[in-house]
Enzyme design. Structure first.
Site, mmCIF file in Angstrom:
data_model
loop_
_atom_site.group_PDB
_atom_site.id
_atom_site.type_symbol
_atom_site.label_atom_id
_atom_site.label_comp_id
_atom_site.label_asym_id
_atom_site.label_seq_id
_atom_site.Cartn_x
_atom_site.Cartn_y
_atom_site.Cartn_z
ATOM 1 N N ASP A 37 0.879 -1.163 0.000
ATOM 2 C CA ASP A 37 0.000 0.000 0.000
ATOM 3 C C ASP A 37 0.924 1.223 0.000
ATOM 4 O OD1 ASP A 37 -2.341 1.602 0.317
ATOM 5 O OD2 ASP A 37 -1.862 1.774 2.443
ATOM 6 N N ASP A 52 -1.628 -0.794 5.975
ATOM 7 C CA ASP A 52 -1.869 -0.241 7.308
ATOM 8 C C ASP A 52 -3.315 0.140 7.582
ATOM 9 O OD1 ASP A 52 -1.675 2.073 5.481
ATOM 10 O OD2 ASP A 52 -1.901 3.223 7.327
ATOM 11 N N ASP A 109 -7.103 -1.886 3.387
ATOM 12 C CA ASP A 109 -6.217 -3.004 3.061
ATOM 13 C C ASP A 109 -6.678 -4.327 3.665
ATOM 14 O OD1 ASP A 109 -4.429 -1.149 1.815
ATOM 15 O OD2 ASP A 109 -3.668 -0.623 3.786
#
Length: 350
Positions: free
Chosen positions: A47, A242, A246
């Site tokens: 990410d 995080d 996600d």
């Protein structure tokens, strides 16, 4: 002599040593089965916000495109509906609003839509903060593109469905991100970037850290589909993220790694491993350590079988007596335990 004590000890001792060593470097691995999956990883999907960057973006521009609203009004509207958001961009907007003397206010009809934005009613207006909804006016698009070209992320503010302004935020790339990506490539792991951000901002970050494969403007389910695509091709893939956005990808990947400090609770709960101190520089060590553990397990299993079988044969031939047989048997158990314990001495190579 046939009792397979050494064989039984071969795997759990190595697994515990590997998990213990990782814990010394601030990496929590949730189970031995996770360790095995981490050892097979060939693709690492990152990410962007809070993972490759510090996740502490700063507001670099607030722009009103409505004559009835000032820049301060745009910031206020956005900050009030972002009060309950866990996203780093929302926190940055609230932080600037607070630093400018803004006070918290009650917001009704609050709603958060993953990867799209947040909304709520302020001063009788239904405010939405997030991605652009439809075509942008030429002047707004031009101003926004200038910020995007600099690697900033732009969130748009709507009142009752009408665009009233935008806020540009810039994040700082982690100092060790580029080196981490380079070291991952050196050990045969391909890094890719999966982000809900726009293409300009994503490619600017990717170019900085050295990632060639970039997927942008993704919803949570889009990230999961891309992860599944890699798995279907036979590439063991790991998701590193995080945020709430996600969670699906973390659970859908062969292994999920969450940022423990800045990460949201749902991301940490969904992950198989957690970087407690958010240090992505530990990732090359983690994958290398897991591969070492699996090799150690194979060595222990082979050694334990050789020791047990040889002991049975020697006993049948009368070469081993009950006393020497007992010593030989215990030697096998001690060997696999000591061999596994050597994993505790492995250090991270910076």
């Amino acid at each position: 002599m046939f009792c397979p004590c050494a064989f039984i000890l071969a795997t759990p001792t190595a697994v515990l040593a590997g998990i213990g060593n990782a814990a010394k470097y601030g990496i929590i691995i949730k189970s031995g089965e996770v360790l095995e999956r981490l050892s097979r990883i060939k693709t690492a999907a990152f990410d962007k916000t809070g993972t490759l960057t510090y996740g502490k973006p700063q507001v670099v521009k607030v722009c009103s495109c409505d004559k009835t609203c000032s820049d301060d009004d745009i910031l206020r509207f956005a900050a009030l509906v972002e009060q309950k958001s866990e996203h780093p961009l929302g926190k940055a907007i609230c932080r600037l609003y607070s630093e400018n003397g803004g006070k918290p206010e009650d917001v009704s009809d609050f709603r958060m839509t993953a990867a799209k934005g947040v909304s709520g009613t302020v001063d009788g207006k239904y405010i939405t903060v997030g991605k652009a909804a439809g075509e942008l006016p030429e002047n707004v698009r031009s101003d926004a593109e200038k910020q995007l070209s600099k690697g900033a992320t732009v969130v748009y503010v709507y009142a009752d469905g009408i665009l009233i302004g935008f806020i540009a935020l810039a994040d700082v790339v982690r100092n060790d991100a580029a080196d981490t990506v380079k070291r991952l490539k050196a050990v045969g792991i391909t890094p890719v970037l999966l982000t809900g951000d726009n293409a300009s901002a994503a490619h600017a970050i990717a170019e900085t850290v050295g990632i060639e494969t970039v997927h942008t403007d993704l919803l949570p389910e889009d990230k999961m589909k891309i992860i599944k695509g890699y798995s279907d091709k036979g590439d063991a893939v790991c998701m590193i993220g995080d945020g709430v956005n996600d969670a699906l990808a973390l659970t859908g990947a062969d292994a999920g790694i969450a940022m423990g400090g800045i990460g949201s609770d749902i991301a940490i709960e969904s992950a198989d491993a957690v970087l407690v101190s958010d240090e992505i520089k530990r990732l090359p060590y983690l994958f290398d350590m897991m591969q070492r553990v699996m090799k150690k397990i194979k060595v222990n299993i082979i050694a334990s079988l050789v020791i047990n079988i040889s002991a049975v044969v020697l006993s049948a031939l009368g070469i081993l007596t009950p006393v020497t047989g007992a010593l030989w048997h215990n030697f096998g158990s001690v060997f696999v335990v000591v061999n596994a314990a050597l994993l505790l001495r492995v250090k991270e190579s910076s």
